[in-house]
Write an enzyme that holds these catalytic residues in place. Structure first.
Site, PDB file in Angstrom:
ATOM      1  N   LYS B  40      17.067 -13.967  27.074  1.00 34.14           N
ATOM      2  CA  LYS B  40      17.890 -14.999  27.698  1.00 34.14           C
ATOM      3  C   LYS B  40      18.243 -14.610  29.136  1.00 34.14           C
ATOM      4  O   LYS B  40      18.067 -15.405  30.074  1.00 34.14           O
ATOM      5  CB  LYS B  40      19.174 -15.194  26.873  1.00 34.14           C
ATOM      6  CG  LYS B  40      20.008 -16.373  27.360  1.00 34.14           C
ATOM      7  CD  LYS B  40      21.418 -16.363  26.755  1.00 34.14           C
ATOM      8  CE  LYS B  40      21.403 -16.414  25.238  1.00 34.14           C
ATOM      9  NZ  LYS B  40      21.834 -17.713  24.698  1.00 34.14           N
ATOM     10  N   ARG B 110      27.501 -14.548  25.844  1.00 37.28           N
ATOM     11  CA  ARG B 110      26.465 -14.709  24.818  1.00 37.28           C
ATOM     12  C   ARG B 110      25.610 -13.462  24.687  1.00 37.28           C
ATOM     13  O   ARG B 110      25.374 -12.764  25.673  1.00 37.28           O
ATOM     14  CB  ARG B 110      25.511 -15.842  25.178  1.00 37.28           C
ATOM     15  CG  ARG B 110      26.122 -17.208  25.186  1.00 37.28           C
ATOM     16  CD  ARG B 110      25.048 -18.215  25.594  1.00 37.28           C
ATOM     17  NE  ARG B 110      25.613 -19.314  26.328  1.00 37.28           N
ATOM     18  CZ  ARG B 110      25.673 -20.562  25.869  1.00 37.28           C
ATOM     19  NH1 ARG B 110      25.187 -20.858  24.685  1.00 37.28           N
ATOM     20  NH2 ARG B 110      26.221 -21.514  26.593  1.00 37.28           N
ATOM     21  N   GLY B 119      21.183 -17.453  16.287  1.00 37.83           N
ATOM     22  CA  GLY B 119      22.290 -17.585  15.355  1.00 37.83           C
ATOM     23  C   GLY B 119      22.731 -16.300  14.678  1.00 37.83           C
ATOM     24  O   GLY B 119      23.673 -16.284  13.894  1.00 37.83           O
ATOM     25  N   ARG B 360      13.629 -20.480  26.759  1.00 39.34           N
ATOM     26  CA  ARG B 360      12.889 -19.406  26.110  1.00 39.34           C
ATOM     27  C   ARG B 360      11.609 -19.996  25.531  1.00 39.34           C
ATOM     28  O   ARG B 360      11.521 -21.218  25.339  1.00 39.34           O
ATOM     29  CB  ARG B 360      13.725 -18.765  25.014  1.00 39.34           C
ATOM     30  CG  ARG B 360      14.136 -19.734  23.939  1.00 39.34           C
ATOM     31  CD  ARG B 360      15.105 -19.091  22.965  1.00 39.34           C
ATOM     32  NE  ARG B 360      15.585 -20.089  22.009  1.00 39.34           N
ATOM     33  CZ  ARG B 360      16.696 -19.962  21.314  1.00 39.34           C
ATOM     34  NH1 ARG B 360      17.462 -18.905  21.471  1.00 39.34           N
ATOM     35  NH2 ARG B 360      17.067 -20.902  20.461  1.00 39.34           N
ATOM     36  N   HIS B 478       3.116  -5.509  -8.229  1.00 35.78           N
ATOM     37  CA  HIS B 478       1.745  -5.714  -8.702  1.00 35.78           C
ATOM     38  C   HIS B 478       1.349  -7.190  -8.594  1.00 35.78           C
ATOM     39  O   HIS B 478       0.284  -7.536  -8.083  1.00 35.78           O
ATOM     40  CB  HIS B 478       1.620  -5.236 -10.153  1.00 35.78           C
ATOM     41  CG  HIS B 478       0.293  -5.524 -10.754  1.00 35.78           C
ATOM     42  ND1 HIS B 478       0.046  -6.666 -11.492  1.00 35.78           N
ATOM     43  CD2 HIS B 478      -0.882  -4.850 -10.683  1.00 35.78           C
ATOM     44  CE1 HIS B 478      -1.223  -6.678 -11.868  1.00 35.78           C
ATOM     45  NE2 HIS B 478      -1.814  -5.588 -11.404  1.00 35.78           N
ATOM     46  N   ARG B 655     -16.757   0.878  -4.683  1.00 31.62           N
ATOM     47  CA  ARG B 655     -15.979   2.031  -5.133  1.00 31.62           C
ATOM     48  C   ARG B 655     -16.233   2.264  -6.613  1.00 31.62           C
ATOM     49  O   ARG B 655     -16.123   1.336  -7.420  1.00 31.62           O
ATOM     50  CB  ARG B 655     -14.485   1.785  -4.919  1.00 31.62           C
ATOM     51  CG  ARG B 655     -13.642   2.957  -5.369  1.00 31.62           C
ATOM     52  CD  ARG B 655     -12.181   2.736  -5.081  1.00 31.62           C
ATOM     53  NE  ARG B 655     -11.600   1.741  -5.968  1.00 31.62           N
ATOM     54  CZ  ARG B 655     -10.339   1.332  -5.876  1.00 31.62           C
ATOM     55  NH1 ARG B 655      -9.554   1.802  -4.943  1.00 31.62           N
ATOM     56  NH2 ARG B 655      -9.879   0.426  -6.709  1.00 31.62           N
ATOM     57  N   GLU B 784      -7.405   8.798   0.612  1.00 39.65           N
ATOM     58  CA  GLU B 784      -6.201   8.189   0.046  1.00 39.65           C
ATOM     59  C   GLU B 784      -5.201   9.200  -0.479  1.00 39.65           C
ATOM     60  O   GLU B 784      -4.173   8.829  -1.024  1.00 39.65           O
ATOM     61  CB  GLU B 784      -6.567   7.164  -1.032  1.00 39.65           C
ATOM     62  CG  GLU B 784      -7.507   7.697  -2.101  1.00 39.65           C
ATOM     63  CD  GLU B 784      -7.991   6.611  -3.082  1.00 39.65           C
ATOM     64  OE1 GLU B 784      -7.267   5.633  -3.292  1.00 39.65           O
ATOM     65  OE2 GLU B 784      -9.086   6.781  -3.641  1.00 39.65           O
ATOM     66  N   SER B 803     -13.218   5.678   4.249  1.00 36.12           N
ATOM     67  CA  SER B 803     -12.499   4.417   4.228  1.00 36.12           C
ATOM     68  C   SER B 803     -11.059   4.749   3.863  1.00 36.12           C
ATOM     69  O   SER B 803     -10.795   5.316   2.802  1.00 36.12           O
ATOM     70  CB  SER B 803     -13.126   3.474   3.203  1.00 36.12           C
ATOM     71  OG  SER B 803     -12.378   2.280   3.144  1.00 36.12           O
ATOM     72  N   GLY B 805      -7.800   4.433   2.306  1.00 34.26           N
ATOM     73  CA  GLY B 805      -7.120   3.681   1.246  1.00 34.26           C
ATOM     74  C   GLY B 805      -5.635   3.836   1.487  1.00 34.26           C
ATOM     75  O   GLY B 805      -4.975   4.674   0.881  1.00 34.26           O
ATOM     76  N   THR B 806      -5.118   3.018   2.392  1.00 38.86           N
ATOM     77  CA  THR B 806      -3.750   3.265   2.872  1.00 38.86           C
ATOM     78  C   THR B 806      -2.676   2.896   1.861  1.00 38.86           C
ATOM     79  O   THR B 806      -1.540   3.302   2.034  1.00 38.86           O
ATOM     80  CB  THR B 806      -3.509   2.533   4.194  1.00 38.86           C
ATOM     81  OG1 THR B 806      -3.956   1.183   4.063  1.00 38.86           O
ATOM     82  CG2 THR B 806      -4.277   3.215   5.312  1.00 38.86           C
ATOM     83  N   ASN B 807      -3.012   2.136   0.822  1.00 41.08           N
ATOM     84  CA  ASN B 807      -1.993   1.894  -0.206  1.00 41.08           C
ATOM     85  C   ASN B 807      -1.612   3.218  -0.857  1.00 41.08           C
ATOM     86  O   ASN B 807      -0.445   3.622  -0.855  1.00 41.08           O
ATOM     87  CB  ASN B 807      -2.513   0.960  -1.301  1.00 41.08           C
ATOM     88  CG  ASN B 807      -2.858  -0.423  -0.770  1.00 41.08           C
ATOM     89  OD1 ASN B 807      -2.579  -0.726   0.374  1.00 41.08           O
ATOM     90  ND2 ASN B 807      -3.454  -1.232  -1.610  1.00 41.08           N
ATOM     91  N   CYS B 870      -9.459   0.056   3.997  1.00 36.77           N
ATOM     92  CA  CYS B 870      -9.549  -0.980   2.972  1.00 36.77           C
ATOM     93  C   CYS B 870      -8.240  -1.161   2.223  1.00 36.77           C
ATOM     94  O   CYS B 870      -8.183  -1.843   1.216  1.00 36.77           O
ATOM     95  CB  CYS B 870     -10.682  -0.673   1.997  1.00 36.77           C
ATOM     96  SG  CYS B 870     -10.447   0.856   1.089  1.00 36.77           S
ATOM     97  N   TYR B 890     -14.220  -0.692  11.339  1.00 34.58           N
ATOM     98  CA  TYR B 890     -13.952  -1.965  10.668  1.00 34.58           C
ATOM     99  C   TYR B 890     -12.647  -1.911   9.896  1.00 34.58           C
ATOM    100  O   TYR B 890     -12.132  -0.827   9.589  1.00 34.58           O
ATOM    101  CB  TYR B 890     -15.104  -2.353   9.733  1.00 34.58           C
ATOM    102  CG  TYR B 890     -15.235  -1.476   8.506  1.00 34.58           C
ATOM    103  CD1 TYR B 890     -14.470  -1.718   7.357  1.00 34.58           C
ATOM    104  CD2 TYR B 890     -16.103  -0.394   8.497  1.00 34.58           C
ATOM    105  CE1 TYR B 890     -14.580  -0.897   6.244  1.00 34.58           C
ATOM    106  CE2 TYR B 890     -16.217   0.420   7.396  1.00 34.58           C
ATOM    107  CZ  TYR B 890     -15.449   0.163   6.262  1.00 34.58           C
ATOM    108  OH  TYR B 890     -15.555   0.984   5.167  1.00 34.58           O
TER     109      TYR B 890
END
Lengths: 914, 914
Positions: B40, B110, B119, B360, B478, B655, B784, B803, B805-807, B870, B890
């Protein structure tokens, strides 16, 4: 006659890689070349060089083994030529000819790795015999029976080891033995040496036929073909199952490889003025300085080992072969003076002439290791540093654990064996539940808790038991971990046992025992016995506890000497993981210099506390929770007062509540109902709450600082208890110094630590104001998830110390649950995927690198960051060595491992200084 | 008149940190200074600088906010003086006096953060009024009613926001409103503006008394005290609950802080030639280029927002205030030309004079974001790169998800709301079990699967459902994960719903629905409706699937334009996670360039396969296991043939089996009995085996490559199926190109990979020999667990690709179970411990550093190491940006996220090039 090879003779071979090293008239190696020549080869060279009577020979180096496996089991090009030259040199020295009909040279072919792996790999004796040379041997020895006996022994060995006859045989009995036995039976003869030369000659024919039948190949007559067959078999045996298993047990890397030693045969079976034996320069069981060993006349080495004839004690030689005995005693002295350690050596007497075939540092019991090291120092053969490095740190344990009376154990009925998980000996009545264990213990009975497996619920029962026996789980199972932590005797994974909880019986190998029956377990060997076997405290423990005078125990003197030396050289401080004043006192007696980990959760299981704890957990809001915590506060305070007193001014690291709350809740329906009644809650509510707290992966769930962040009132209560205890002792009539170090568990984000830190400081201020006293304290964190190590620079902004919780750090770094690895661990061990069990010995490449990262980056942020380790690894000598080199300030292990850690820390410092 | 402050005027302040920035006649800031001045403040300065009619004022910078929180809510020493100078300058420009009786200056106070948080924080208007200045205002405006109305509004706002009257009040109704309503009622008046000046004066007295009663303090008459009170309240509101929640939802860091804008008040309520309004330069809902907005005459801004009076559409102004409307249209054009984006601006007309109070970049729907960006480019206001960067990558999703008919949704009965976890709209019959879902689906009915939570057992049921509704679990549960993966609509954690599985009902807010009843869920909003609401495919999907012509859909044109631009600028390849030919086809239509993760386990749940799979798992030895695997082989081969065909020569990463085997076994007793019958096994045996496979922490248990190492025959079967499928397609009449990439999961040790690699190569050789064909393939691993990243140099010796496996890598690095974090995650969010949900957006500091380490060290060993990701993060724009900068080749995400990833990848490349 003997000469060390000079530079001119090695010059040509220095141009290319040398694979063959001679010993004898010309000696190329020495005792320092163990990596290349193996222990046996290096020592043969050394003995030859100092003029001991060693039959000449040569060593094919471990480099060849490496080459062998890297190139599809083939050899370097130049090797064949080098071996031939070496064989000819040996023949010349022996004035014999390899494969020569008239005066044949026979050789032995033996493995020899850097560290001795007794019996694990293959050996061939009498090599060089064939249908022609056997006649030559018969004629020069003027003893055809002897020659044919050598030949049939050789064929048997070669047939087994090189040609794989036994492996092809589906029956377990050796087919060569079967043929031998058949012949003896049909001739009505009992002993091997009753067979005549002609009979042995017939036996040789049958052996050869057996080989041809089984393998489709004939026994080779070409002596070089024999030699290469034997060499290949020895190299090949580096990767046989036994060798792999042995290496995984003793942590020997597969990359080392073995050397092969080829040596002229001498014959202890050449007549009654011949013989063979094995001797130790001191007693390997007790360490006492006595000449120890056994021998046989007119025999080959294998006869001593095989036990076909019972060997005579070495002392008997003084009468039977007095001249040789005098020579042997001289060799004994010479060997020990030269190698400066107790030697285990083999000798052969061929027609009155003494040969030394091998020497090595003798294997010994823990007790012997200590005694020998201390006494070698007394005798001024080695200095203190060398003495300390000669003692496997683990052996200290053998001085501390309770033991069975040896005779009683021998007489007892062995039921089965399991994994030795907690050393020592324990006897007691069988209890199948933790509750039953407690009941028996309160009656004053000794108890062995027998479970398929244990859980944290069983902790109280374990505390009340002499020992723990489980039918499932490995040496890293819950039972084993807690047992070692508590110093309890433990056997795990006794798979032969079936427990029937309903009938309250255990059954194994046809024997069924009931609850209350006596059972005895030897946690050092894994043996389980029926009935009661008396056991007693170690002498050291009795001296430390004041029930025996120090001057009365030589064992204690040994222990004390080693500990004093250790404390002189070590740099690491040794702390202990202890949760109770009693544990703390034991640890201090063992030399602990502080508490590195007090697990407060164990305090909540005692007596009626568990009910208050459960009320706290089941609370629906902060108000109810605070109410329950109010009841726990005075008990926690009392715990800490006790602990601080026991530690008398030494630093005490207290970890705030760590495990998932559901671990405190009853799994059993009846107990749940009791609990609901006691707390005046509907049973359904209790069940629902327990269900709500269930986690898929509790290891990675709501535990550690996550608890304190979710329920700040728990942290508040715990630190209030700590600080009030400190204040109480500091202001007591006889003030006690107090150094509390508050440890926040499972931190991964600096914001987590900041959140808890704010509570700790606030409560500290409050207590100091209220008690009108100032005290110092530290706040730090356990580094037990990879993120803590990775972001150590950020976390050190708030943490005054890091304590590596390597149990969980290993679990998370490897993505490997200690409790669940049993399913595949055997297979992994078999395939040598883990070089060691990563929960027993630090995974230096993985977890270790994270630790290194945390140390480096933590110290960048905070120069005076205090660093320690409190995982199980802190009691493992190899890991202690790593921690020393990492620059940690202390290791904290369970009380019984404190003496081991003291020694290991000294060894680490000595090795690092080298 | 206007001038940009030159260097001479700022010189003195450049010596010290500058905290106050003017706008108006002298302007110190500009639009680029958002970090310091907030959005602002920066835009006010910019507008002032380009000559738009902005009331003068100044901005207190975000540095002060940082200082405020770092110093116990206090201010820098120099600030008071600087503010006074700035206030005086504003007063001078307005020709008024702050606190002056005759011609008082009133100001607004403000908040203004770097990103707009509408808000969420506090605002104070009409500040500067007190018992004296109100008279001055009355006299200069010649409108006492107006003056007293301003005063009573100010007191009410100040009393609430600064003095906390509302917060102290226990009733929910605002006590100021209550007083106002009382007065109106007692006077028989209906509207606020019917009250006279005298009546308002009386109301002011009552307001002041209320404040004194509630707070014990009187309303401040000193205007600077008022000002500092308001400034403190605005800074303080940065950490109110709403603001914290908003930040955690939108990923705004707490460190940014807010600026405070103090600006001369102008009055839209000064008479009928006055007014106030809010306008958008284009339609923020659709993006259409129309003037959009609303206004009120004789009103203050808050009246528009509060909805007390209904505002008029902006078009009406053309007739009512034609001159101002013409001016406003000019401002609209000017603003868009200058800011080169759709603007959302506020204006006030004071006695016929137009002021612009704020501008804005306007918030907009996803659709609008895309349309505006594309059209701004068509209008040559911005280039393609700028246009791409203006579209939040997530908004592409709004073009793709199915939607409810808007009217039908409005008319439907809302039952409750949950967490929007899978966007889109779905209607169907309620099914409470996976089995029931399948039955309904086979009947041809649409199904919504309603569960308290889902497990892998439910996968088939989820596949057969239109949408998934759970009462427990968050957006990372899940259900949510699988739903997004499958592109299913999903609402999680609808806590108001109680499911009674026995009675087969769900109840929420008094409404009870039975199994088979219709229910509708809007996964974009989280709303759950009773009954059926029709939904339809998006236009884009219909075009891609060929059921609509591209030329008929402007939405598709927009989509296609954005995708074409994205593909032009991105460097990352976009792959997809797909397990079936159908998924693969969808992904290819969405632009996927390969499969980055085919989870073979999903293939084992279909049809009768699960029985063969279970037989395999229950096998007691390798022989039995091979037999069951033999049955699975042709099915797997068929799967891969289908997948390779669908991908038509694009690379396919497969996999090998990953989840713990017990996930395939039935939990339900009846199903267990059926299974035992079917396999001809005793029920007890089945139960025992299932028990034996139970794991404490399955996430860290026997899964991934551990399965393949323990049961090599599983790996053998899977790779045989892959290679035979490849051979089949390569040798088909119409050959299909095939690029299989075999991925070994959960590798932590290079020996694990070596073990599996040997099997893969062996089977490949066998298949090639048997089928007389050569094909290429790659073998790599999923990174992973932290150890894989730490020892990347070693693992890259065997891996041709990594690859991420970031989970799982996030779970292990943080020691945090995705399934179990629900217990404490709310608290963590509240305390802002995680800046974002680490499972939704990559934890760059922790997990990211490990990835960096793996990339660097992996490439050291293998220069051409292929690198991808992945995990779920591969579909998260922020994480894609990180992956681009990390140098990955990728990202592989679920099919519906492919278009998002394409855009995000382009944005990452464009940002990096900057």
């Amino acid at each position: 006659m003997k000469k060390i090879s000079d530079s001119s003779t090695t010059k040509s071979s220095s141009q290319k890689t040398r694979y063959v090293y001679n010993f004898g008239e010309q000696t190329d190696g020495n005792a320092s070349m163990r990596e290349l020549l193996g222990g046996k080869g290096a020592n043969l060279a050394e003995m030859a060089a100092i003029g001991l009577p060693v039959p000449p020979g040569f060593t094919v180096s471990t480099d060849v083994c490496t080459y062998f496996y890297a190139h599809g089991r083939s050899y370097p090009k130049t090797l064949a030529k080098d071996v031939e030259v070496a064989v000819k040199s040996v023949a010349k020295q022996m004035k014999r000819e390899f494969g020569g009909r008239d005066n044949p040279l026979l050789v032995s072919v033996r493995s020899g790795a850097r560290d001795s792996m007794p019996g694990m790999m293959d050996t061939i004796l009498n090599l060089g015999l064939n249908d022609e040379t056997v006649e030559g041997l018969a004629s020069i020895s003027d003893n055809p029976r002897f020659a044919w006996d050598c030949y049939r022994r050789f064929i048997q060995m070669y047939g087994d080891v090189v040609m794989g006859v036994q492996a092809l045989n589906e029956e377990s009995e050796c087919p060569f033995h079967a043929l031998l036995d058949n012949m003896k039976t049909s001739l009505g003869k009992e002993l091997d040496n009753e067979l005549t030369a002609e009979e042995l000659q017939e036996l040789v024919q049958r052996y050869k036929k057996l080989i041809a039948d089984k393998t489709g190949k004939s026994f080779p007559q070409d002596v070089y073909e024999q030699l290469w067959g034997a060499v290949g078999a020895v190299f090949g045996s580096w990767k046989n199952d036994r060798a792999i298993l042995y290496r995984s047990q003793y942590g020997i890397p597969a990359e080392w490889g073995t050397a092969v030693n080829i040596q002229a045969m001498v014959f202890g079976n050449a007549g009654d003025d011949s013989g063979t034996g094995v001797a130790f320069t001191r007693d390997p069981a007790t360490g006492e300085k006595v000449f120890y060993g056994e021998y046989l006349t007119n025999a080959q080495g294998e006869d001593v080992v095989a036990g076909v004839r019972t060997p005579k004690p070495i002392a008997a030689m003084a009468k039977e072969l007095p001249k040789n005995f005098t020579d042997l005693e001289k060799v004994r002295t010479r060997l020990e003076k030269h190698f400066k350690d107790m030697q285990d050596f083999e000798f052969t007497i061929e027609n009155g002439r003494l040969f030394i075939l091998q020497t090595r540092n003798g294997k010994r019991t823990g007790l012997a290791a200590i005694r020998i090291a201390v006494e070698l120092n007394k005798e001024k053969l080695i200095d203190q540093k060398t003495a300390l490095l000669k003692i496997p740190a683990e052996s200290v344990d053998t001085l501390l654990v309770p033991v069975f009376d040896a005779k009683a154990q021998k007489e007892a009925k062995l039921i089965c064996t399991g994994l030795p998980a907690g050393p020592g000996a324990a006897t007691g009545r069988i209890a199948f539940t933790a509750a039953q264990a407690e009941i028996e213990a309160r009656k004053g009975n000794k108890v062995i808790l027998c479970r398929s497996e244990t859980s944290p619920d069983d902790l109280k029962g374990m505390l009340h038991s002499q020992g723990i026996l489980t039918t499932r789980g490995g040496v890293s199972s819950h039972a084993a971990l807690v047992a070692r932590q508590l110093g309890k005797v433990c056997i795990c994974g006794a798979a032969d046992i079936t427990i029937n909880y309903e009938r309250k019986t255990l059954t194994a190998n046809g024997i069924t025992l009931k609850e209350g029956d006596y059972i005895s377990i030897n946690g050092t060997t894994g043996s389980v016995y029926q009935g009661l076997i008396e056991s007693a405290d170690s002498e050291v423990k009795r001296v430390l506890e004041g029930t025996m005078k120090a001057s009365e125990s030589y064992t204690y003197e040994l222990f004390n000497t080693v500990m004093e030396w250790s404390d002189k050289y070590r740099k690491l401080r040794i702390r202990t993981n202890a949760d109770t004043p009693a544990m703390a006192q034991t640890a201090v007696a063992y030399g602990a210099e502080g508490i590195g980990l007090c697990r407060t959760e164990h305090m909540f299981f005692e007596g009626s506390r568990i009910d208050d704890m459960r009320q706290m957990i089941l609370a629906v809001d902060g108000v109810q929770r605070r109410e329950a915590l109010k009841k726990l506060l005075p008990m926690q305070r009392k715990d800490f007062v006790g602990l601080f007193k026991a530690m008398a001014g030494r630093p005490v690291t207290i970890r705030l509540l760590d495990p998932p709350l559901h671990e405190f809740l009853p799994q059993d329906d009846a107990v749940r109902r009791q609990l609901a009644d006691k707390l005046g809650l509907p049973l359904e509510f209790v069940i629902d709450r327990i269900k709500a707290l269930h986690e898929e992966n509790p290891m990675l769930g709501c535990r550690g600082c996550r608890l304190g962040i979710l329920y700040p009132e728990i942290t508040e209560m715990q630190v209030q208890a700590i600080f009030e205890a400190a204040a109480e002792l500091l202001t007591a009539k006889k003030p006690v110094e107090v150094h509390p170090e508050i440890m926040i568990p499972l931190v991964g984000f600096k914001a987590e630590l900041a959140d808890q830190l704010a509570i700790v400081h606030r409560i500290a201020e409050q207590v100091m104001t209220r008690k009108k006293i100032k005290f110092k304290y530290m706040v730090g964190t356990m580094v037990e998830v990879p993120r803590a190590a990775i972001t150590a620079d950020e976390i050190a902004e708030h943490a005054e110390f890091f304590s590596f919780g390597t149990n969980d750090l290993t679990q998370t770094t490897l993505g490997l649950s200690r409790d669940d690895m049993g399913l595949f661990y055997d297979e992994y061990q078999q395939k040598e995927i883990y070089s060691k069990n990563p929960f027993a010995s630090l995974d230096k490449t993985g977890v270790g690198k994270l630790m290194q990262f945390a140390v480096t980056n933590g110290q960048k942020t905070r120069k005076d960051l205090k660093l320690g380790i409190c995982g199980e690894h802190a009691g493992d000598p190899d890991s202690i060595d790593f921690c020393h080199n990492l620059g940690l300030q202390y290791v904290s292990c369970s009380p019984p491992r404190v003496p081991i850690a003291r020694l290991a820390a000294a060894q680490a410092a000595l090795r690092a200084a080298k």
